[in-house]
Design an enzyme around this catalytic site. Structure first.
Site, PDB file in Angstrom:
ATOM      1  N   GLY A 123       0.821  -1.207   0.000  1.00  0.00           N
ATOM      2  CA  GLY A 123       0.000   0.000   0.000  1.00  0.00           C
ATOM      3  C   GLY A 123       0.855   1.257   0.000  1.00  0.00           C
ATOM      4  O   GLY A 123       0.608   2.205  -0.761  1.00  0.00           O
ATOM      5  N   ASP A 124       1.875   1.287   0.843  1.00  0.00           N
ATOM      6  CA  ASP A 124       2.782   2.436   0.889  1.00  0.00           C
ATOM      7  C   ASP A 124       3.536   2.587  -0.424  1.00  0.00           C
ATOM      8  O   ASP A 124       3.708   3.698  -0.942  1.00  0.00           O
ATOM      9  CB  ASP A 124       3.784   2.251   2.031  1.00  0.00           C
ATOM     10  CG  ASP A 124       3.148   2.367   3.395  1.00  0.00           C
ATOM     11  OD1 ASP A 124       2.741   3.477   3.772  1.00  0.00           O
ATOM     12  OD2 ASP A 124       3.049   1.342   4.087  1.00  0.00           O
ATOM     13  N   SER A 125       4.027   1.470  -0.962  1.00  0.00           N
ATOM     14  CA  SER A 125       4.837   1.539  -2.174  1.00  0.00           C
ATOM     15  C   SER A 125       4.014   1.981  -3.375  1.00  0.00           C
ATOM     16  O   SER A 125       4.498   2.741  -4.224  1.00  0.00           O
ATOM     17  CB  SER A 125       5.478   0.179  -2.452  1.00  0.00           C
ATOM     18  OG  SER A 125       6.335  -0.190  -1.387  1.00  0.00           O
TER      19      SER A 125
END
Length: 386
Positions: A171-173
């Site tokens: 999700g962050d990436s």
């Protein structure tokens, strides 16, 4: 191969100030830095970004990847002095990256709208859990929560177990990648308008973007995707199969490719069997087809099966871990893994810069800053003339 060069890259001359922390903001900064931008990372004095301590082993190495090609400037953004230094740097920058909860920059007297009045060409990448607007905007948001809201976690794992995570902070990436994409689009538009803008990136929407037909499948066809383990329902054969000494992934769901797989199996008539003759039929009989293929692959080692698949032109591959990647000749030939000279760890392998540009290649020009604020004086001198 050691990848530590002075090549400028496609974004040479672009200045970036990164005031985020952990993954989403800093990975966006890493991507821009790999492409040649000069990235100044503003860290709190003393502790710095928590990423400095994340990862496995006695000396965590994740920081060496996410902070490469960056300069470290120490400034406490909770104080007027730190805010003043950050503001000076931002007014000299092309791009500002932040991934705090909405309203945080405003409390620190760094409201992007005010910054745009002072630096009209500034591009502000704002990464947050739920975006800058909407009823959830002020909620705390992490990548895992975004994966749940965006639909990812619901469909990952075995159907009789709780939802699984992917094993990386996807999700962050994804949010970082979309943030980088938005920044590049804004840089392009700025050539015409001579004005910057705000790029609003929500973690959950970044996940939602890659969810394929999830929404219309339910809205139009009434089909709700669920957890299916290693199978993608209706796409067959495309799965992990057992060998005598491991596992091997085969993707032969296209009709012509399936026919080649059947030839490799010594059973060309299987491709003409009405139960498997086309995409729809194979999807309908997916489980029994996987059982047939498994019974065949179990006779071979991974090496033997790989040679057979390559020889018959069937898309297939080993399931690699880091040790495998470091020994793989294709990774080496494409510099997919490079070795960076780290001042503390020495030669340190890590993933190379990507994507590859033919004329203005990306690369690793600087190792991650070892000390918090080690470049403060240099950046003050070069950017601010102090």
């Amino acid at each position: 191969m050691t990848e530590q060069t002075e090549r400028g890259g496609a974004l040479a001359g672009v200045r970036v100030v990164e005031v985020g922390q952990l993954i989403a903001g800093p990975f966006c900064g890493q991507l821009l830095g790999d492409m040649g931008a000069e990235v100044v990372k503003v860290e709190p004095p003393g502790s710095g970004d928590p990423m400095r301590t994340w990862g496995q082993g006695d000396t965590p190495t994740w920081w060496r990847v996410i902070a490469r090609n960056k300069y470290s400037v120490a400034a406490d953004l909770r104080t007027p002095q730190g805010q003043a230094l950050a503001r000076k740097l931002i007014l000299k920058a092309d791009i500002l990256i932040e991934n705090f909860r909405p309203g945080t920059l405003e409390r620190w007297s760094l409201d992007p709208e005010d910054l745009l009045k002072l630096n009209e060409r500034l591009i502000v990448v704002r990464v947050s859990g739920y975006g800058q607007t909407g009823p959830y905007a002020k909620r705390a948001g992490f990548g895992g929560i975004a994966e749940a809201m965006g639909g990812w976690r619901k469909i990952v794992g075995e159907p009789d177990r709780l939802p699984s995570r992917m094993g990386i902070s996807i999700g962050d990436s994804l949010a970082a990648t979309y943030g980088c994409m938005g920044a590049l689009a804004a840089l392009h538009e700025r050539q015409t308008s001579d004005k910057g803008q705000i790029v609003d990136v929500a973690l959950y929407e970044s996940v939602l973007q890659v969810m394929e037909g999830l929404i219309p499948e339910w809205a139009v066809a009434g089909h709700k995707r669920e957890r299916t383990g290693s199978r993608l329902p209706g796409i067959a054969p495309s799965n992990v199969y057992r060998c005598r000494d491991g596992e091997f992934l085969i993707g032969a769901n296209q009709d012509s490719v399936f026919a080649r797989l059947c030839d490799a199996m010594g059973n060309p008539q299987l491709a003409k069997n009405p139960r498997y003759a086309d995409h729809v039929a194979r999807g309908r009989h997916q489980e029994e087809l996987d059982d047939l293929i498994n019974a065949w692959t179990e006779q071979f080692t991974v090496d033997e099966l790989e040679a057979t698949m390559v020889g018959h032109g069937v898309p297939a591959g080993r399931i690699l871990d880091a040790e495998d990647m470091l020994a793989d000749p294709h990774f080496a030939a494409r510099d997919a893994i490079v070795t960076v000279d780290d001042p503390e760890l020495g030669p340190t392998p890590m993933q190379g810069a990507f994507p590859k540009l033919s004329r203005t290649p990306s690369g690793v020009r600087r190792s991650a800053p070892r000390e918090v604020g080690q470049d403060t004086d240099e950046i003050r001198r070069r950017w601010l003339g102090e």
